[in-house]
Write a protein that holds these residues in place. Structure first.
Motif, PDB file in Angstrom:
ATOM      1  N   TYR A   1       0.885  -1.032   0.261  1.00  0.00           N
ATOM      2  CA  TYR A   1       0.042  -0.107   0.514  1.00  0.00           C
ATOM      3  C   TYR A   1       0.528   0.992   0.203  1.00  0.00           C
ATOM      4  O   TYR A   1       1.157   2.435  -0.672  1.00  0.00           O
ATOM      5  N   LEU A   2       2.235   1.353   1.083  1.00  0.00           N
ATOM      6  CA  LEU A   2       2.843   2.370   0.647  1.00  0.00           C
ATOM      7  C   LEU A   2       3.245   2.834  -0.134  1.00  0.00           C
ATOM      8  O   LEU A   2       3.945   3.548  -0.169  1.00  0.00           O
ATOM      9  N   THR A   3       4.144   1.701  -0.999  1.00  0.00           N
ATOM     10  CA  THR A   3       4.432   1.793  -2.525  1.00  0.00           C
ATOM     11  C   THR A   3       3.541   1.868  -3.577  1.00  0.00           C
ATOM     12  O   THR A   3       4.564   1.727  -4.508  1.00  0.00           O
ATOM     13  N   SER A   4       2.450   1.931  -4.009  1.00  0.00           N
ATOM     14  CA  SER A   4       1.791   2.067  -4.676  1.00  0.00           C
ATOM     15  C   SER A   4       1.923   3.511  -5.172  1.00  0.00           C
ATOM     16  O   SER A   4       2.086   4.153  -5.056  1.00  0.00           O
ATOM     17  N   PHE A   5       0.858   3.034  -6.440  1.00  0.00           N
ATOM     18  CA  PHE A   5       0.720   4.045  -6.903  1.00  0.00           C
ATOM     19  C   PHE A   5      -0.806   4.030  -7.904  1.00  0.00           C
ATOM     20  O   PHE A   5      -1.265   3.001  -7.689  1.00  0.00           O
ATOM     21  N   THR A   6      -0.958   5.377  -8.361  1.00  0.00           N
ATOM     22  CA  THR A   6      -2.495   4.956  -9.237  1.00  0.00           C
ATOM     23  C   THR A   6      -2.457   5.514 -10.270  1.00  0.00           C
ATOM     24  O   THR A   6      -1.804   5.198 -10.755  1.00  0.00           O
ATOM     25  N   ASP A   7      -3.065   3.615 -10.862  1.00  0.00           N
ATOM     26  CA  ASP A   7      -2.506   3.718 -12.858  1.00  0.00           C
ATOM     27  C   ASP A   7      -4.438   3.888 -13.424  1.00  0.00           C
ATOM     28  O   ASP A   7      -5.075   3.587 -12.449  1.00  0.00           O
TER      29      ASP A   7
ATOM     30  N   LEU B   1     -10.624   2.881 -18.892  1.00  0.00           N
ATOM     31  CA  LEU B   1     -11.916   3.021 -18.098  1.00  0.00           C
ATOM     32  C   LEU B   1     -11.696   3.513 -16.631  1.00  0.00           C
ATOM     33  O   LEU B   1     -12.749   3.427 -16.022  1.00  0.00           O
ATOM     34  N   GLY B   2     -10.943   3.237 -15.511  1.00  0.00           N
ATOM     35  CA  GLY B   2     -10.942   3.610 -14.364  1.00  0.00           C
ATOM     36  C   GLY B   2      -9.671   4.059 -13.546  1.00  0.00           C
ATOM     37  O   GLY B   2      -8.796   3.769 -14.388  1.00  0.00           O
ATOM     38  N   LYS B   3      -9.674   3.707 -12.524  1.00  0.00           N
ATOM     39  CA  LYS B   3      -8.289   3.851 -12.011  1.00  0.00           C
ATOM     40  C   LYS B   3      -7.739   2.780 -10.620  1.00  0.00           C
ATOM     41  O   LYS B   3      -8.634   2.555 -10.589  1.00  0.00           O
ATOM     42  N   ASP B   4      -6.518   2.060 -10.933  1.00  0.00           N
ATOM     43  CA  ASP B   4      -6.360   1.438 -10.183  1.00  0.00           C
ATOM     44  C   ASP B   4      -5.105   1.391  -9.647  1.00  0.00           C
ATOM     45  O   ASP B   4      -4.433   2.559  -9.863  1.00  0.00           O
ATOM     46  N   GLN B   5      -5.718   0.664  -7.818  1.00  0.00           N
ATOM     47  CA  GLN B   5      -3.842   0.608  -7.186  1.00  0.00           C
ATOM     48  C   GLN B   5      -3.022  -0.250  -7.528  1.00  0.00           C
ATOM     49  O   GLN B   5      -3.623  -0.854  -7.284  1.00  0.00           O
ATOM     50  N   ARG B   6      -1.581  -0.218  -7.655  1.00  0.00           N
ATOM     51  CA  ARG B   6      -1.266  -1.191  -7.791  1.00  0.00           C
ATOM     52  C   ARG B   6       0.473  -1.114  -7.298  1.00  0.00           C
ATOM     53  O   ARG B   6       0.353   0.064  -6.851  1.00  0.00           O
ATOM     54  N   SER B   7       1.066  -1.757  -7.261  1.00  0.00           N
ATOM     55  CA  SER B   7       2.757  -1.878  -6.769  1.00  0.00           C
ATOM     56  C   SER B   7       3.061  -3.023  -7.126  1.00  0.00           C
ATOM     57  O   SER B   7       2.525  -3.752  -7.399  1.00  0.00           O
ATOM     58  N   TRP B   8       4.390  -2.451  -7.324  1.00  0.00           N
ATOM     59  CA  TRP B   8       5.395  -3.848  -7.577  1.00  0.00           C
ATOM     60  C   TRP B   8       5.376  -5.053  -6.512  1.00  0.00           C
ATOM     61  O   TRP B   8       5.338  -4.658  -5.340  1.00  0.00           O
ATOM     62  N   LYS B   9       5.558  -6.059  -6.885  1.00  0.00           N
ATOM     63  CA  LYS B   9       5.418  -7.027  -6.349  1.00  0.00           C
ATOM     64  C   LYS B   9       6.763  -8.071  -6.449  1.00  0.00           C
ATOM     65  O   LYS B   9       7.195  -9.124  -6.230  1.00  0.00           O
ATOM     66  N   GLY B  10       7.763  -6.858  -5.612  1.00  0.00           N
ATOM     67  CA  GLY B  10       9.138  -7.437  -4.651  1.00  0.00           C
ATOM     68  C   GLY B  10       9.153  -8.081  -3.390  1.00  0.00           C
ATOM     69  O   GLY B  10       9.909  -7.357  -3.040  1.00  0.00           O
ATOM     70  N   TYR B  11       7.848  -8.766  -3.507  1.00  0.00           N
ATOM     71  CA  TYR B  11       8.155  -9.421  -2.094  1.00  0.00           C
ATOM     72  C   TYR B  11       8.367 -10.914  -2.001  1.00  0.00           C
ATOM     73  O   TYR B  11       7.530 -11.531  -3.126  1.00  0.00           O
ATOM     74  N   PRO B  12       8.000 -10.960  -0.587  1.00  0.00           N
ATOM     75  CA  PRO B  12       8.228 -13.133  -0.492  1.00  0.00           C
ATOM     76  C   PRO B  12       6.844 -13.255  -1.158  1.00  0.00           C
ATOM     77  O   PRO B  12       5.599 -13.554  -1.260  1.00  0.00           O
ATOM     78  N   PHE B  13       7.101 -14.439  -2.456  1.00  0.00           N
ATOM     79  CA  PHE B  13       5.745 -15.062  -2.823  1.00  0.00           C
ATOM     80  C   PHE B  13       4.387 -15.885  -2.019  1.00  0.00           C
ATOM     81  O   PHE B  13       3.534 -15.233  -2.151  1.00  0.00           O
ATOM     82  N   LYS B  14       5.326 -16.248  -1.444  1.00  0.00           N
ATOM     83  CA  LYS B  14       4.468 -17.474   0.095  1.00  0.00           C
ATOM     84  C   LYS B  14       3.316 -16.313   0.252  1.00  0.00           C
ATOM     85  O   LYS B  14       2.550 -16.122   0.703  1.00  0.00           O
TER      86      LYS B  14
END
Length: 80
Positions: free
Chosen positions: A14-20, A24-37
């Motif tokens: 959440y803290l590193t997310s950005f609005t894309d 058709l609308g806006k979406d909150q996204r974040s890069w997934k450089g975290y443990p896959f588990k």
């Protein structure tokens, strides 16, 4: 300890997310450089959505609300 790791992973997403804005609308996204588990657990709990092949994830409304609650829990000020 696993629950705290999942909580903190969601909070970091959440803290590193950005609005894309995808047209058709806006979406909150974040890069997934975290443990896959942890990412898999957050996906199962419907806090994030994303394919395993994508480099980023979408935060769901529930995920955003949960992350905002975690900010209060950990006394973090939202300066977004």
């Amino acid at each position: 300890m696993k629950d705290q790791i999942d909580e903190l992973t969601l909070l970091l997403l959440y803290l590193t997310s950005f609005t894309d804005d995808y047209g058709l609308g806006k979406d909150q996204r974040s890069w997934k450089g975290y443990p896959f588990k942890s990412l898999n657990e957050l996906n199962e709990n419907k806090y994030i959505i994303g394919s395993k092949r994508a480099k980023s994830v979408h935060l769901t409304e529930d995920g955003i609300k949960q992350a905002q609650g975690l900010m209060k829990k950990y006394n973090i000020v939202d300066d977004k």
